[in-house]
Design an enzyme around this catalytic site. Sequence first.
Site, short mmCIF file in Angstrom:
data_model
loop_
_atom_site.label_atom_id
_atom_site.label_comp_id
_atom_site.label_asym_id
_atom_site.label_seq_id
_atom_site.Cartn_x
_atom_site.Cartn_y
_atom_site.Cartn_z
N LYS A 99 42.18 5.66 -12.77
CA LYS A 99 41.14 4.15 -12.43
C LYS A 99 42.12 2.94 -12.68
O LYS A 99 42.61 2.14 -11.41
CB LYS A 99 40.69 3.37 -13.30
CG LYS A 99 39.38 4.29 -13.97
CD LYS A 99 38.42 4.09 -15.17
CE LYS A 99 38.81 4.08 -16.36
NZ LYS A 99 38.83 5.41 -16.74
N ARG B 83 32.82 0.30 -21.83
CA ARG B 83 32.93 2.26 -21.92
C ARG B 83 31.34 2.46 -22.49
O ARG B 83 32.03 3.21 -23.46
CB ARG B 83 34.28 2.53 -22.64
CG ARG B 83 35.41 2.56 -21.77
CD ARG B 83 36.15 3.21 -22.63
NE ARG B 83 37.87 4.12 -22.20
CZ ARG B 83 38.01 3.39 -21.32
NH1 ARG B 83 38.58 2.71 -21.08
NH2 ARG B 83 39.27 4.46 -21.31
N ARG C 197 50.10 13.15 -16.97
CA ARG C 197 50.40 12.05 -17.29
C ARG C 197 51.35 11.81 -18.92
O ARG C 197 52.01 10.72 -19.35
CB ARG C 197 49.13 11.09 -17.10
CG ARG C 197 49.49 9.61 -17.43
CD ARG C 197 48.00 8.63 -17.02
NE ARG C 197 47.37 8.80 -17.85
CZ ARG C 197 45.87 8.29 -18.15
NH1 ARG C 197 45.65 7.23 -16.58
NH2 ARG C 197 44.66 8.62 -19.29
N ARG D 207 52.43 8.95 -22.80
CA ARG D 207 51.67 7.96 -23.39
C ARG D 207 51.17 9.09 -24.89
O ARG D 207 50.74 10.09 -23.98
CB ARG D 207 50.55 7.84 -22.59
CG ARG D 207 49.95 6.30 -22.28
CD ARG D 207 48.90 5.61 -21.00
NE ARG D 207 48.07 6.53 -21.93
CZ ARG D 207 46.62 5.87 -20.86
NH1 ARG D 207 46.99 5.66 -20.21
NH2 ARG D 207 45.68 6.10 -21.69
N ARG E 273 38.97 12.51 -25.59
CA ARG E 273 38.32 10.68 -24.83
C ARG E 273 37.25 11.49 -24.22
O ARG E 273 36.87 11.01 -23.43
CB ARG E 273 39.38 10.76 -24.66
CG ARG E 273 40.52 10.30 -25.37
CD ARG E 273 42.10 9.59 -25.07
NE ARG E 273 42.09 8.73 -23.83
CZ ARG E 273 42.83 9.41 -22.62
NH1 ARG E 273 43.65 9.95 -22.93
NH2 ARG E 273 42.75 8.37 -22.24
P1 AMP Z 1 42.26 3.39 -21.17
O1 AMP Z 1 43.90 3.17 -21.05
O2 AMP Z 1 41.47 2.48 -20.92
O3 AMP Z 1 42.37 5.12 -21.42
O4 AMP Z 1 42.51 2.66 -22.85
C1 AMP Z 1 42.95 3.48 -23.64
C2 AMP Z 1 42.08 3.72 -25.03
O5 AMP Z 1 42.49 2.29 -25.53
C3 AMP Z 1 41.00 3.72 -24.95
O6 AMP Z 1 40.73 6.07 -25.46
C4 AMP Z 1 40.30 3.81 -26.41
O7 AMP Z 1 41.17 3.74 -27.01
C5 AMP Z 1 40.73 2.49 -25.87
N1 AMP Z 1 39.69 1.12 -25.03
C6 AMP Z 1 40.38 0.71 -23.84
N2 AMP Z 1 38.81 0.43 -22.93
C7 AMP Z 1 38.25 0.28 -24.13
C8 AMP Z 1 36.65 -0.52 -24.30
N3 AMP Z 1 36.13 -0.68 -23.25
N4 AMP Z 1 36.09 -0.06 -25.24
C9 AMP Z 1 37.08 0.30 -26.74
N5 AMP Z 1 38.24 1.50 -26.45
C10 AMP Z 1 38.95 0.85 -25.23
#
Ligand code: AMP
Length: 190
Positions: free
Chosen positions: A16, A91, A130, A136, A148
């Site tokens: 993404k 999400r 990654r 990360r 996740r």
């Molecule tokens: P990402 O970089 O999009 O994978 O997001 C990393 C982490 O941020 C996720 O595993 C969640 O813990 C948190 N996060 C990101 N977007 C959301 C969302 N829309 N709702 C809740 N938690 C989020």
Amino acid sequence: MSGKNVILFGPPGAGKGTQAAKLRDLLNVPHISTGEMFRYHMKNNTELGQTAKTYTDKGQLVPDAITIAMVKDRLSRDDINAGFLLDGFPRSVPQAEALDTILNATNVSINHVVNISIQDDEIRTRLAKRAAIEGRADDADPKVIQNRINTYKNQSEPCLGYYRPQGLVRDIDGIGSIDQVFDRIKKIFN
Ligand code: AMP
């Protein structure tokens, strides 16, 4: 070109973020990544960042109320008037419903939900890679990765059931090179 109010959707590791950067340049709209917003707050150790960290560290979603408030604030800026690219939001179904409420208030609607899909095995392989490259924390631990994936299946994937009946979901095969996947996405906007 069709409307430019876009959600980029898919499991962790689907690509993404990578595709979002390319699509932002193509559409010339702001890229709004909730994951990046949370990482920014965590890096700067803000109150929001400290709260978010307790969830992101475990591979769980930050609670809806917190996430929705943060996105609502971001969407109140004028730079989204010509379109926006939401990456990692919504999400959960409550987030999708809240997004509609926020957008409806100004007569805005979503045009496309770009759903990038890959298999579970591929998710694990990509997240491990990654973790090695970007360092990360939430990509490093296999237990967190599994959390996740489970969180995606239980809470996030149902969003497709929310958008599909509205005819908004554009399914994209996430397997292939970055450019191959982007070529598939570009077709939506031709
Ligand atoms: P990402 O970089 O999009 O994978 O997001 C990393 C982490 O941020 C996720 O595993 C969640 O813990 C948190 N996060 C990101 N977007 C959301 C969302 N829309 N709702 C809740 N938690 C989020």
